[in-house]
Every structure is written in structure tokens, then in C-alpha cells.
Design a protein around this motif. Structure first.
Motif, short mmCIF file in Angstrom:
data_model
loop_
_atom_site.label_atom_id
_atom_site.label_comp_id
_atom_site.label_asym_id
_atom_site.label_seq_id
_atom_site.Cartn_x
_atom_site.Cartn_y
_atom_site.Cartn_z
N GLY A 9 0.83 -1.24 -0.33
CA GLY A 9 0.15 0.03 0.07
C GLY A 9 0.70 1.12 0.08
N SER A 10 2.09 1.25 0.55
CA SER A 10 2.95 2.34 0.60
C SER A 10 4.26 1.91 0.71
N SER A 12 6.26 2.79 2.74
CA SER A 12 6.67 2.55 4.19
C SER A 12 6.42 1.09 4.70
N ASP A 13 5.70 0.33 3.66
CA ASP A 13 5.66 -1.22 3.97
C ASP A 13 6.92 -2.12 3.42
N ARG A 40 -5.42 5.17 -2.17
CA ARG A 40 -4.92 6.22 -2.99
C ARG A 40 -4.88 6.01 -4.49
N ALA A 64 -0.62 -4.33 3.59
CA ALA A 64 -0.92 -2.92 3.88
C ALA A 64 -1.17 -2.58 5.39
N GLY A 65 -0.94 -1.47 5.89
CA GLY A 65 -1.14 -1.19 7.14
C GLY A 65 -2.69 -0.41 7.46
N SER A 89 1.54 -0.39 11.23
CA SER A 89 1.87 0.96 10.72
C SER A 89 1.34 2.00 11.54
C1 RP5 Z 1 -1.33 1.85 4.48
O1 RP5 Z 1 -1.38 2.97 5.25
C2 RP5 Z 1 -0.26 1.41 3.85
O2 RP5 Z 1 -0.23 0.20 3.66
C3 RP5 Z 1 0.88 1.74 4.97
O3 RP5 Z 1 1.23 0.59 5.85
C4 RP5 Z 1 0.10 2.63 5.78
C5 RP5 Z 1 0.72 4.31 6.15
O4 RP5 Z 1 1.05 4.47 4.66
P1 RP5 Z 1 1.90 5.76 4.63
O5 RP5 Z 1 1.39 7.00 5.10
O6 RP5 Z 1 3.35 5.50 5.37
O7 RP5 Z 1 2.10 5.94 3.38
O8 RP5 Z 1 -2.03 2.07 3.30
#
Ligand code: RP5
Length: 162
Positions: A9-10, A12-13, A40, A64-65, A89
Motif C-alpha cells: 500500500g505504501s 513505508s511497507d 490512494r 498494507a497497514g 503502521s
Molecule cells: C497503508 O497505510 C499502507 O499500507 C501503510 O502501511 C500505511 C501508512 O502509509 P503511509 O502514510 O506511510 O504512506 O495504506
């Protein structure tokens, strides 16, 4: 061999995804990694899932978080097996993502591994591909044997410093 598709998802994962890609590499399994978010970039996530079988993928992993709808959104758009990895996350330490990933409605399954379980997600993907691939099954058997041998080696030494 069919590829494993990995979607996060990001960026950051990424640390969780690295555990999965390391495991897939060690088993000589081809993979492709993308950053698509259920929230997103929902169109790109949907298109990737809808075209995945045609594009040579055999299993998908989605990590994803937070309100982690990615694995479910991917699963809604393909009948390939989908493995979900809840990521830690937020202030809820991944429990939010675990529940969001695992509690799928009947008809759209997601095989959910532990919070941060990138290595097991890769191993489960490998085991699914190994149903039709005896060479890969042999590599998985060899890994199990090596893992067991490592534990027995520790067992033989555990009393030495106690
Ligand atoms: C989720 O929100 C993502 O998979 C991630 O784990 C979490 C935070 O995303 P960022 O704000 O770090 O991009 O959609």
C-alpha cells in the motif's frame, strides 16, 4: 514458472516486503513488486489484479497497514489466490490491519499471515505454486530439512553455556 505478484500500500511497507522478496529469491521464484493503494490508487490496484492471471502471475501477495483493505480489494478483482500481510503502521500496532485483512466476507477469501509475516507469505505462495511444480516442491522440502537441522544443532549446544 508462474510469477508471484507483490503489492504494497505504501513504500513505508517495504521492510515487510523485503522479507518476502528475500525468501522468494532464495527459492528461485520470479516475482514483481508494485506500490498500489486500495485508497490512494484504487484504479491501478484494480487493474493489476484484474489482469494478473493473463500477465503470468500464479499467486498475489498484498501488504498494507492501518485500515488495510488492499488484500481484499485485490481479491475482489481476481480468482488467483491472494495472501494478505497486515503491517504494523499505526498506534494500534498492526491489530487494525490484521482485522481489516483477515475478516473477509464469504466468497472473497484472503489467506492472511501474521502481522509483518513477509517470509511466511512468500513460503505460502511457494507452496501454492509447488502444487504443480515438483522441482519447487523439492526445494521446499530441502528448506524444511535445513531449518530442522539448524534447530537440532542449537539443541545440541543449548546446555553448553547454562
Ligand atoms: C497503508 O497505510 C499502507 O499500507 C501503510 O502501511 C500505511 C501508512 O502509509 P503511509 O502514510 O506511510 O504512506 O495504506
Amino acid at each position: 514458472m508462474k510469477k508471484v505478484g507483490i503489492i504494497m500500500g505504501s513504500d513505508s511497507d517495504l521492510p515487510v516486503i523485503k522479507k518476502a522478496t528475500d525468501m522468494l529469491s532464495s527459492l528461485d521464484i520470479p516475482y514483481e513488486v508494485h506500490i498500489y493503494s486500495a485508497h490512494r490508487t484504487p484504479v491501478e490496484a484494480r487493474d493489476f489484479a484484474a489482469n494478473a492471471r493473463h500477465n503470468g502471475f500464479g499467486v498475489l501477495i498484498a501488504a498494507a497497514g492501518m485500515a488495510a483493505h488492499l488484500a481484499g480489494a485485490i481479491a475482489a478483482n481476481t480468482t488467483l489466490p491472494v495472501i494478505g500481510i497486515p503491517c504494523k503502521s499505526s498506534v494500534l500496532d498492526g491489530l487494525d490491519a490484521l482485522l481489516s485483512t483477515v475478516m473477509m466476507p464469504t466468497g472473497i477469501p484472503v489467506a492472511t499471515v501474521a502481522i509483518g509475516g513477509g517470509a511466511n507469505a512468500a513460503l505460502l505462495a511457494a507452496q501454492i505454486l509447488a502444487v504443480e511444480d515438483s522441482d519447487l516442491a523439492a526445494r521446499l522440502d530441502a528448506k524444511r530439512a535445513a531449518d530442522a537441522a539448524a534447530v537440532l544443532e542449537k539443541d545440541a549446544k543449548v546446555m553448553e553455556n547454562l
